[in-house]
Enzyme design. Structure first.
Site, mmCIF file in Angstrom:
data_model
loop_
_atom_site.group_PDB
_atom_site.id
_atom_site.type_symbol
_atom_site.label_atom_id
_atom_site.label_comp_id
_atom_site.label_asym_id
_atom_site.label_seq_id
_atom_site.Cartn_x
_atom_site.Cartn_y
_atom_site.Cartn_z
ATOM 1 C CG ASP A 102 -0.210 0.014 2.547
ATOM 2 O OD1 ASP A 102 1.030 -0.049 2.546
ATOM 3 O OD2 ASP A 102 -0.872 0.080 3.593
ATOM 4 C CG ASP B 177 -4.223 -3.671 3.186
ATOM 5 O OD1 ASP B 177 -4.455 -3.406 1.996
ATOM 6 O OD2 ASP B 177 -3.853 -2.816 4.017
ATOM 7 C CG ASP C 287 26.260 -36.882 8.992
ATOM 8 O OD1 ASP C 287 26.221 -36.473 7.816
ATOM 9 O OD2 ASP C 287 25.744 -37.961 9.358
#
Length: 919
Positions: free
Chosen positions: A386, A664, A757
């Site tokens: 807006d 909105d 890992d």
């Protein structure tokens, strides 16, 4: 992976229970339309609501032990201690053991658990221990990462919360519970109790199940509950005596719905689990929510890797079984390969990376409601916003008050002030500006001379609102009229006017006069002023109730014009967003001339303009074509905004929408990423995925960049895992086919994978190259296959080179058990070091270590893992892992292989980036 639970865990940990409540409420209401969900509520629930709907207000208040002035603070506290807080059980935080369980339950951990169980029953205790360590590592890191986020909850949960306006009675004495003065308070929704008197206005969320006591044009959106697209009007009395379904009650408002327009006073009938929503939640929360695009893409990657493992492990098993003859050893080795191909760290990496991104954003005044919104932030390529408060200062000033011909007129200001002062709906910035003008200039005190009769609240279809007032009667004068004052958008005001005031004359609104009005207001718009029309109408004094039908035959008296100056930060923020590949489009209900002027002042080129009427007339295909090229959309209704966002999304764009008003909310829900602010109306905050604590595009730019960094780090792990896994399997297949012994023992392979890992734990904290965040980043799981094919075989080339080196130069040809152990030790070290280095090679498009350095956390983990790996082989524990110390002459060869490997990967990176793009 259970991403809904993952997100909920994080939302509770980081944002606290209020935000978790609203996130889950939206999740549950989204499921409301699913055909396979039981949508009925219990008979006792329906009966209780029916009794409240049918009872006389006074009887209901007495039954609830309350009063029209509300409960006292002490009475509310005592009642809350009995009935509990206004929260659904599903919304309350999990105990730690349940949180730990949910961190454990994902496909990878379950798969590893199965493999560990098989290892245990085949008496491979070492493999069982190593696999168990992997599962424990993945689960515990994820658990502690989310638990760490919980420490921020107390600081963040108060930043964004929805409240309700509640009447409290200040008790004057103990003799009379309600002998006091009523005052209104803004209280957190969870503090409400049955009997509380709640004041509702446009934009409010319904905080509990309420019975309406007083209402004025109250329209409530029940779309989330019923799927009805149009708001439902609520009344004081139940008009349908035969209504059975609670949703058909005319005077009951349900938790989770919202006020679209009008105002009301209502009493809380039920709270928490006893509400319609709470009863419904017990049935719906067991259903699976449809995954978002982000979740679906991560799941696709996960199952791609799992399927790859399920296909390749049996192949490895049969090749080794047939070539070596030891089927048990072949089975254990195939299981070790399966473990190596399982990306067990993916849930932890995704959780940690998104959690880290959300925590960083919270420090930049951005609160994340949905965890995967962090990634969507980075993927956003169109931002619809807006105008007010983003491009402008959100501090509207009343600049002019003029008659119809543009001359200053104090009477117009008086009418506007009365309208703003007496309206009880949502006071927008224009009303605040009018009231502030009077306060600063002491220009008027008209309210002392008038009393309010009635009002017709604002809505986004009429785009105007009306107040009816009457002058106070004097002893010697009986007033014979009411004054209706209507204020709103020029076109909508003029459409209900038949006359206009010129000085003391009332003249017909002819086409010539209409043209004059358009010219005057256009000139004001060209000056960057937002113009609001003011019209009046005298009404008979015997009429007390007014409606929309009375807004006709009005007399236009003039205009009030407002100035909303552009923000100084808007221009640089727009420039930065453009440089980062985010196109900005302005969607406003304001006048197109004002919108265009503001856009020019902040440096946003107006490439095209569409009005709401244009949007209404276009079908979706035409609208999409126009929307792609249009910068400014003006005079839009809520449905227009939602439609523009939707067609852009359906065209493949990742669309963000930033808004803070009732109008909105539909667009916020339709966008890939809904953005609102802490000062927004409740329904806008509820519909948004992200809440800004500062309404600024500069804040958005920071969020976009952080989202892209988060995505880049997640993508690093995906690429590393995919390419490494493919290369390892390729090497294992070749070694299994041609070697007379296993290239690595199952336990060795498991230890190598465990160390690898651990080396990747630092990925969520890694730096990201600037070029990786310059443009929107999106998931493209389809390109993962190309990446695996290109980079996997590169590592296999050097694995094979290592095989040949060990076989021919160092005599590790399997002729003796010692030579087999030497071969396995050599490949163990080469495989571990090359896999650790690939982390640094693939983490950047640039030259690693020189042009792009990893974060200290990732560097530390990499160095530590390489040292541990070397220590295992060269140290006193080598025999424990059935390894042997390597001759020192092996290491110059190893260094040459690793350098050649890095060089070829760098060359392949250039080729791959030119052909497919790096991201």
């Amino acid at each position: 992976m259970d991403f809904l639970r993952l997100k909920e865990s994080f939302v509770h940990a980081v944002l606290g229970r209020p935000m978790l409540r609203h996130f889950r409420r939206l999740s549950i209401l989204d499921l409301r339309g699913d055909a396979d969900v039981d949508k009925t509520v219990s008979a006792s629930m329906a009966r209780h609501l029916a009794e409240a709907a049918m009872a006389e207000p006074a009887v209901l208040l007495e039954r609830l032990h309350t009063h029209p002035d509300g409960l006292s603070e002490a009475a509310a506290d005592a009642l809350r201690a009995v009935v509990g807080t206004n929260e659904v059980e599903h919304e309350k935080p999990r105990p730690w053991w349940q949180h730990l369980w949910h961190c454990y339950v994902d496909p990878f951990n379950l798969l590893l658990t199965v493999l560990a169980t098989i290892s245990f029953f085949t008496e491979d205790i070492k493999a069982t221990v190593v696999i168990s360590i992997m599962v424990t590592l993945s689960t515990s890191i994820r658990f502690f990462q989310e638990a760490k986020s919980n420490k921020a909850a107390d600081k963040l949960k108060a930043m964004v919360r929805n409240t309700a306006t509640v009447l409290r009675c200040d008790v004057a004495g103990a003799a009379s519970l309600h002998a006091g003065v009523s005052r209104s308070l803004e209280l957190p929704i969870k503090q409400l109790v049955p009997g509380d008197i709640v004041v509702l206005s446009a934009g409010d969320m319904i905080p509990a199940d309420l019975r309406v006591l007083h209402a004025k044009d109250l329209f409530v959106s029940q779309a989330a509950m019923t799927g009805e697209s149009l708001p439902v009007e609520k009344f004081v009395d139940q008009r349908k005596c035969d209504a059975i379904n609670p949703l058909d009650f005319d005077n009951i408002c349900f938790m989770g719905t919202n006020v679209v327009s009008g105002s009301a006073t209502a009493v809380v009938v039920t709270t928490g689990e006893r509400t319609y929503f709470g009863d419904l939640a017990q049935r719906i929360t067991a259903a699976d929510r449809r995954p978002t695009a982000f979740q679906a893409d991560v799941n696709r990657v996960s199952w791609l890797l799992i399927r790859f493992m399920l296909v390749m492990s049996p192949v490895v098993f049969f090749i080794n079984g047939f070539t070596k003859g030891d089927w048990l050893e072949a089975f254990l080795f195939a299981m070790a390969v399966a473990v190596g191909l399982t990306p067990e760290m993916l849930p932890m990496i995704v959780t940690s990376t998104l959690a880290k991104g959300a925590l960083i954003l919270s420090r930049q005044k951005i609160i994340i409601k949905r965890l995967d919104a962090v990634q969507n932030f980075g993927a956003m390529d169109i931002l619809c916003t807006d105008k007010t408060g983003t491009l402008t200062q959100d501090r509207i000033f009343l600049e002019r008050h003029t008659d119809v011909h543009g001359a200053e007129n104090a009477e117009v200001l008086e009418y506007a002030y009365l309208n703003s002062y007496y309206q009880t709906g949502l006071k927008n910035l224009l009303d605040v500006a009018v009231l502030d003008y009077q306060h600063v200039h002491h220009a008027l005190k008209p309210a002392e001379n008038y009393r309010k009769v009635d009002e017709v609240p604002f809505d986004f279809q009429r785009r105007r609102m009306t107040v009816v007032v009457a002058e106070h009667e004097h002893e010697d004068l009986r007033l014979d009229h009411h004054l209706l004052i209507c204020k709103g958008a020029i076109e909508e005001i003029v459409s209900v006017c038949t006359h206009f005031r010129h000085g003391e004359l009332i003249e017909p609104l002819t086409p010539a006069a209409h043209a004059r009005i358009i010219q005057v207001t256009s000139d004001l718009n060209d000056d960057g002023l937002r113009v609001v029309g003011v019209a009046i109408k005298e009404m008979p004094p015997d009429k007390e109730v007014y409606g929309v039908a009375d807004e006709c035959g009005l007399t236009l008296v003039g205009y009030i014009a407002f100035l909303d100056p552009p923000k100084e930060s808007a221009a640089p923020a727009l420039k930065a967003l453009k440089e980062h590949g985010v196109a900005v489009k302005v969607l406003t209900g304001d006048n197109p001339l004002v919108a265009a002027k503001i856009c020019r002042e902040v440096g946003l080129p107006v490439a095209g303009m569409l009005l709401g009427a244009d949007v209404e007339a276009m079908h979706d295909a035409a609208l999409l074509e126009a929307a792609e090229k249009t910068t400014v959309f003006a005079k839009l209704s809520p449905s227009h905004k939602e439609r523009v966002v939707r067609v852009l999304h359906e065209a493949g764009h990742v669309v963000g929408f930033m808004g803070d008003g009732i109008n909105d909310a539909p667009a916020l829900r339709a966008a890939d990423i809904g953005i609102s602010v802490d000062s927004a109306v409740d329904i806008a905050k509820e519909a948004a995925d992200i809440i800004l604590l500062e309404k600024s595009l500069m804040v958005l730019e920071a969020g976009v960049l952080e989202g892209r960094k988060t995505f880049a780090n997640m993508l690093k792990y995906i690429k590393m895992t995919a390419s490494s896994n493919f290369g390892n399997v390729f090497s294992v297949l070749i070694a299994s086919a041609f070697l007379p012994f296993l290239p690595m023992l199952p336990m060795q392979l498991l230890v190598q994978n465990l160390l690898y890992d651990i080396s990747q734990i630092g990925i969520p904290f890694d730096h990201v190259d600037e070029e990786s965040i310059k443009s929107p980043q999106r998931w493209n799981p389809g390109s993962l296959g190309y990446f695996m094919i290109h980079f996997g075989p590169v590592s296999s080339i050097f694995d094979i080179a290592t095989f040949l080196l060990l076989w021919h130069v160092f005599g590790a040809n399997g002729a003796t058990p010692e030579s087999q152990t030497l071969f396995q030790s050599g490949w163990f070290i080469e495989g571990l070091l090359s896999q650790t280095l690939i982390v640094h090679m693939i983490r950047t498009r640039r030259l690693p270590f020189l042009q792009s350095r990893a974060s200290w956390q990732l560097m530390l983990m990499s160095v530590a893992v390489m040292l541990v790996g070397l220590g295992i082989v060269m140290g006193p524990f080598a025999d424990h892992f059935k390894l042997t110390a390597l001759p020192l002459t092996y290491f110059p060869w190893l260094l040459a292989i690793l350098l050649a490997y890095m060089l070829l990967v760098q060359v392949m990176k250039g080729y791959f980036a030119r052909r497919y793009g790096w991201q």
